[in-house]
Write a protein that holds these residues in place. Structure first.
Motif, PDB file in Angstrom:
ATOM      1  N   LEU A   1       0.817  -1.212   0.000  1.00 26.51           N
ATOM      2  CA  LEU A   1       0.000   0.000   0.000  1.00 26.51           C
ATOM      3  C   LEU A   1       0.850   1.261   0.000  1.00 26.51           C
ATOM      4  N   GLY A   2       2.150   1.098   0.154  1.00 20.75           N
ATOM      5  CA  GLY A   2       3.022   2.253  -0.017  1.00 20.75           C
ATOM      6  C   GLY A   2       2.975   2.798  -1.430  1.00 20.75           C
ATOM      7  N   GLU A   3       2.578   1.961  -2.385  1.00 16.59           N
ATOM      8  CA  GLU A   3       2.363   2.405  -3.765  1.00 16.59           C
ATOM      9  C   GLU A   3       0.880   2.675  -3.963  1.00 16.59           C
ATOM     10  N   PHE A   4       0.556   3.796  -4.569  1.00 18.16           N
ATOM     11  CA  PHE A   4      -0.837   4.226  -4.675  1.00 18.16           C
ATOM     12  C   PHE A   4      -1.629   3.231  -5.520  1.00 18.16           C
ATOM     13  N   PRO A   5      -2.767   2.718  -5.011  1.00 16.29           N
ATOM     14  CA  PRO A   5      -3.553   1.734  -5.766  1.00 16.29           C
ATOM     15  C   PRO A   5      -4.610   2.402  -6.643  1.00 16.29           C
ATOM     16  N   ASP A   6      -4.972   1.736  -7.721  1.00 21.71           N
ATOM     17  CA  ASP A   6      -6.087   2.215  -8.533  1.00 21.71           C
ATOM     18  C   ASP A   6      -7.401   1.920  -7.813  1.00 21.71           C
ATOM     19  N   ALA A   7      -8.497   2.466  -8.326  1.00 16.83           N
ATOM     20  CA  ALA A   7      -9.777   2.384  -7.619  1.00 16.83           C
ATOM     21  C   ALA A   7     -10.280   0.948  -7.505  1.00 16.83           C
ATOM     22  N   ARG A   8     -10.121   0.163  -8.554  1.00 17.89           N
ATOM     23  CA  ARG A   8     -10.613  -1.221  -8.504  1.00 17.89           C
ATOM     24  C   ARG A   8      -9.851  -2.029  -7.462  1.00 17.89           C
ATOM     25  N   SER A   9      -8.544  -1.888  -7.428  1.00 17.97           N
ATOM     26  CA  SER A   9      -7.753  -2.606  -6.429  1.00 17.97           C
ATOM     27  C   SER A   9      -8.088  -2.129  -5.024  1.00 17.97           C
ATOM     28  N   LEU A  10      -8.398  -0.852  -4.885  1.00 20.04           N
ATOM     29  CA  LEU A  10      -8.762  -0.331  -3.567  1.00 20.04           C
ATOM     30  C   LEU A  10     -10.021  -1.015  -3.045  1.00 20.04           C
ATOM     31  N   ARG A  11     -11.010  -1.230  -3.907  1.00 21.42           N
ATOM     32  CA  ARG A  11     -12.231  -1.901  -3.460  1.00 21.42           C
ATOM     33  C   ARG A  11     -11.949  -3.348  -3.051  1.00 21.42           C
ATOM     34  N   LEU A  12     -11.042  -4.014  -3.740  1.00 19.56           N
ATOM     35  CA  LEU A  12     -10.677  -5.374  -3.341  1.00 19.56           C
ATOM     36  C   LEU A  12     -10.004  -5.382  -1.968  1.00 19.56           C
ATOM     37  N   VAL A  13      -9.179  -4.388  -1.709  1.00 19.53           N
ATOM     38  CA  VAL A  13      -8.530  -4.292  -0.396  1.00 19.53           C
ATOM     39  C   VAL A  13      -9.572  -4.033   0.684  1.00 19.53           C
ATOM     40  N   LEU A  14     -10.532  -3.158   0.396  1.00 21.05           N
ATOM     41  CA  LEU A  14     -11.579  -2.872   1.380  1.00 21.05           C
ATOM     42  C   LEU A  14     -12.375  -4.134   1.713  1.00 21.05           C
ATOM     43  N   ASP A  15     -12.708  -4.921   0.703  1.00 17.72           N
ATOM     44  CA  ASP A  15     -13.480  -6.136   0.955  1.00 17.72           C
ATOM     45  C   ASP A  15     -12.670  -7.147   1.755  1.00 17.72           C
ATOM     46  N   SER A  16     -11.369  -7.221   1.505  1.00 18.54           N
ATOM     47  CA  SER A  16     -10.539  -8.154   2.272  1.00 18.54           C
ATOM     48  C   SER A  16     -10.489  -7.767   3.744  1.00 18.54           C
ATOM     49  N   GLN A  17     -10.422  -6.482   4.025  1.00 14.77           N
ATOM     50  CA  GLN A  17     -10.383  -6.054   5.421  1.00 14.77           C
ATOM     51  C   GLN A  17     -11.721  -6.283   6.115  1.00 14.77           C
ATOM     52  N   ARG A  18     -12.804  -6.227   5.353  1.00 13.73           N
ATOM     53  CA  ARG A  18     -14.103  -6.581   5.938  1.00 13.73           C
ATOM     54  C   ARG A  18     -14.113  -8.043   6.367  1.00 13.73           C
ATOM     55  N   ILE A  19     -13.579  -8.917   5.523  1.00 14.02           N
ATOM     56  CA  ILE A  19     -13.556 -10.347   5.843  1.00 14.02           C
ATOM     57  C   ILE A  19     -12.621 -10.616   7.018  1.00 14.02           C
ATOM     58  N   VAL A  20     -11.457  -9.980   7.016  1.00 15.23           N
ATOM     59  CA  VAL A  20     -10.509 -10.170   8.120  1.00 15.23           C
ATOM     60  C   VAL A  20     -11.135  -9.732   9.441  1.00 15.23           C
ATOM     61  N   SER A  21     -11.817  -8.598   9.444  1.00 14.39           N
ATOM     62  CA  SER A  21     -12.431  -8.098  10.677  1.00 14.39           C
ATOM     63  C   SER A  21     -13.575  -8.999  11.128  1.00 14.39           C
ATOM     64  N   ARG A  22     -14.365  -9.477  10.178  1.00 15.76           N
ATOM     65  CA  ARG A  22     -15.492 -10.346  10.529  1.00 15.76           C
ATOM     66  C   ARG A  22     -15.019 -11.627  11.209  1.00 15.76           C
ATOM     67  N   ASP A  23     -13.986 -12.261  10.652  1.00 17.75           N
ATOM     68  CA  ASP A  23     -13.507 -13.512  11.234  1.00 17.75           C
ATOM     69  C   ASP A  23     -12.668 -13.278  12.483  1.00 17.75           C
ATOM     70  N   ALA A  24     -11.967 -12.143  12.554  1.00 23.27           N
ATOM     71  CA  ALA A  24     -11.185 -11.849  13.757  1.00 23.27           C
ATOM     72  C   ALA A  24     -12.085 -11.629  14.960  1.00 23.27           C
ATOM     73  N   ALA A  25     -13.319 -11.186  14.734  1.00 21.78           N
ATOM     74  CA  ALA A  25     -14.253 -10.997  15.846  1.00 21.78           C
ATOM     75  C   ALA A  25     -14.565 -12.315  16.538  1.00 21.78           C
ATOM     76  N   THR A  26     -14.539 -13.419  15.797  1.00 20.20           N
ATOM     77  CA  THR A  26     -14.787 -14.733  16.403  1.00 20.20           C
ATOM     78  C   THR A  26     -13.536 -15.294  17.077  1.00 20.20           C
ATOM     79  N   LEU A  27     -12.364 -14.793  16.684  1.00 24.27           N
ATOM     80  CA  LEU A  27     -11.117 -15.292  17.267  1.00 24.27           C
ATOM     81  C   LEU A  27     -10.716 -14.526  18.518  1.00 24.27           C
ATOM     82  N   ASP A  28     -11.202 -13.309  18.666  1.00 25.72           N
ATOM     83  CA  ASP A  28     -10.803 -12.451  19.782  1.00 25.72           C
ATOM     84  C   ASP A  28     -12.049 -11.994  20.532  1.00 25.72           C
ATOM     85  N   PRO A  29     -12.555 -12.795  21.467  1.00 22.12           N
ATOM     86  CA  PRO A  29     -13.795 -12.416  22.163  1.00 22.12           C
ATOM     87  C   PRO A  29     -13.676 -11.110  22.937  1.00 22.12           C
ATOM     88  N   ARG A  30     -12.485 -10.797  23.457  1.00 23.54           N
ATOM     89  CA  ARG A  30     -12.337  -9.578  24.254  1.00 23.54           C
ATOM     90  C   ARG A  30     -12.529  -8.325  23.407  1.00 23.54           C
TER      91      ARG A  30
END
Length: 438
Positions: free
Chosen positions: A238-267
């Motif tokens: 991400l140190g290199e500026f991403p185009d808009a399409r790649s940015l949306r893919l990154v956003l969706d990946s972080q949604r998935i990471v956060s969703r599953d991390a919520a089940t791994l970290d109850p606190r």
């Protein structure tokens, strides 16, 4: 980093200040049980080498004083008109002008056979590396007034230590003493007292030069470590500026990471759930955002790896074949905050520099479109608060993590206390010889 370089410099200087009987430590004659192992000429060469190492310490001191108090021209001033910091800088400049010069690269990188000379080499090495800190966040204008006083106090204490060792080494053959050592000692003590009036701010140790992040190469690591590997590499790309399409893919990946991390970290389940909700809203808000400038392919690839690996790891945890370690979860949260900060910077930069554009429907029929049904025209306009208000507010108010109060390193105060104790250290008196029994 200033914490590492400054800490090493103070630690080695404290070690030297607690050492006495200098001639014996250079192989000179001692008591009848300590034979002489070096000649006078060899000790002369060692003294000259120590003088070059000392020169590096003096240069570091004057650079620190300039960073804390950058008055440029001291010509035409006198002791009466110069302040404490200016007087110390003037005396350091005089000492440096009459010193022996900097050590060579071989002297900085080669381990020395005598422990005392090796300590001096470590001082010179830390001082040389520490010069990069002053151009990387440790300069005047980037420090608060309290941090400037803390830096000035550090430089004053190091200068006091160098003067004390200069007096102690006067019996080394051919030793070159500091020019006007008495004036330098007085200026350093006055400046240390002046800078020590207020409580120090040791968060200055967090500043300075830091190495750039590098990719974690090699095959994918197993378990949650593989997720950390992909998230780390994503942050690097991400140190290199991403185009808009790649940015949306990154956003969706972080949604998935956060969703599953919520089940791994109850606190911290609530925090992860809020992050997933924020990224879901960002995905909807960027649906009509376009922009072909940038190279986001590598970042999108690592984002896809992070999402797939955490989904696989979550299934393994639910099946009871894997477990999440608390340390890895904390590291994942830290990487998430840094990724949030970088994505916020990317979106704001794209709006500010008109790299990203918003697709806006135009109230006319596109007659040139293929097919029987003609859609309405669309055009892309710069991202402004009127066009992309929801997206920009999400980035500003929810995505960007709250600034945490910096905390000083654990050893920040201890290393300075040790140097202060070494400055006033005195050798223990020799034991009185027992007389004949009466």
């Amino acid at each position: 980093m200033y914490a590492e370089n400054g800490g090493h410099l103070r630690a080695e200087l404290s070690t030297l200040l607690r050492q006495h009987r200098v001639q014996q430590r250079l192989g000179g004659a001692g008591s009848h049980s300590i034979p002489e192992t070096t000649s006078v000429h060899e000790r002369r060469l060692l003294g000259e080498q120590i003088g070059r190492y000392r020169h590096s310490g003096l240069v570091w001191c004057v650079q620190a004083v300039r960073a804390a108090n950058p008055r440029m021209n001291l010509q035409g001033t006198s002791t009466r008109t110069r302040g404490p910091a200016e007087e110390l800088r003037y005396r350091l400049d005089v000492a440096i002008a009459h010193s022996s010069g900097l050590p060579g690269l071989d002297e900085l990188t080669s381990e020395q056979p005598f422990a005392m000379v090796e300590s001096w080499r470590q001082i010179a090495r830390a001082a040389t590396l520490g010069e990069h800190d002053f151009d990387a966040g440790l300069g005047y204008g980037r420090l608060s007034q309290v941090q400037c006083m803390t830096l000035l106090k550090d430089a004053s204490d190091v200068a006091r230590g160098l003067v004390g060792l200069d007096r102690r080494y006067s019996n080394i053959p051919g030793w070159q003493p500091l020019k006007d050592a008495g004036w330098l000692a007085r200026a350093a003590e006055t400046c240390a007292t002046f800078a020590g009036y207020d409580e120090p701010d040791y968060t200055i140790d967090l500043r300075g030069w830091q190495p750039r992040r590098t990719l974690v190469e090699g095959p994918g690591l197993p378990g949650l470590t593989g997720v950390l590997q992909a998230q780390h590499n994503l942050l690097v790309h991400l140190g290199e500026f991403p185009d808009a399409r790649s940015l949306r893919l990154v956003l969706d990946s972080q949604r998935i990471v956060s969703r599953d991390a919520a089940t791994l970290d109850p606190r911290a389940s609530a925090e992860w759930t809020d992050r997933a909700s924020t990224y879901l809203r960002l995905i909807h808000a960027t649906h009509d955002i376009g922009g072909m400038v940038g190279n986001g392919g590598p970042a999108a690839g690592q984002a896809a790896l992070a999402a797939s690996r955490i989904e696989q790891f979550s299934r393994a945890v639910l099946a009871g074949t894997a477990a999440a370690e608390s340390g890895a979860i904390r590291h994942l949260a830290q990487l998430g905050r840094e990724i949030d900060e970088r994505i916020a910077q990317v979106i704001q930069q794209g709006a500010r520099e008109q790299i990203y554009f918003a697709r806006v429907p135009f109230p006319r029929v596109d007659k040139d479109a293929a097919g029987l049904v003609k859609p309405t025209r669309q055009r892309y306009v710069p991202m402004t608060a009127d066009v992309c208000q929801e997206l920009l507010e999400l980035v500003r108010d929810q995505l960007r993590p709250e600034a945490e109060l910096p905390r000083a390193p654990k050893r920040a105060a201890a290393s300075r206390v040790e140097l202060a104790a070494a400055l006033v250290h005195r050798p223990e008196p020799r034991r009185a010889q027992a007389g004949p029994a009466m």
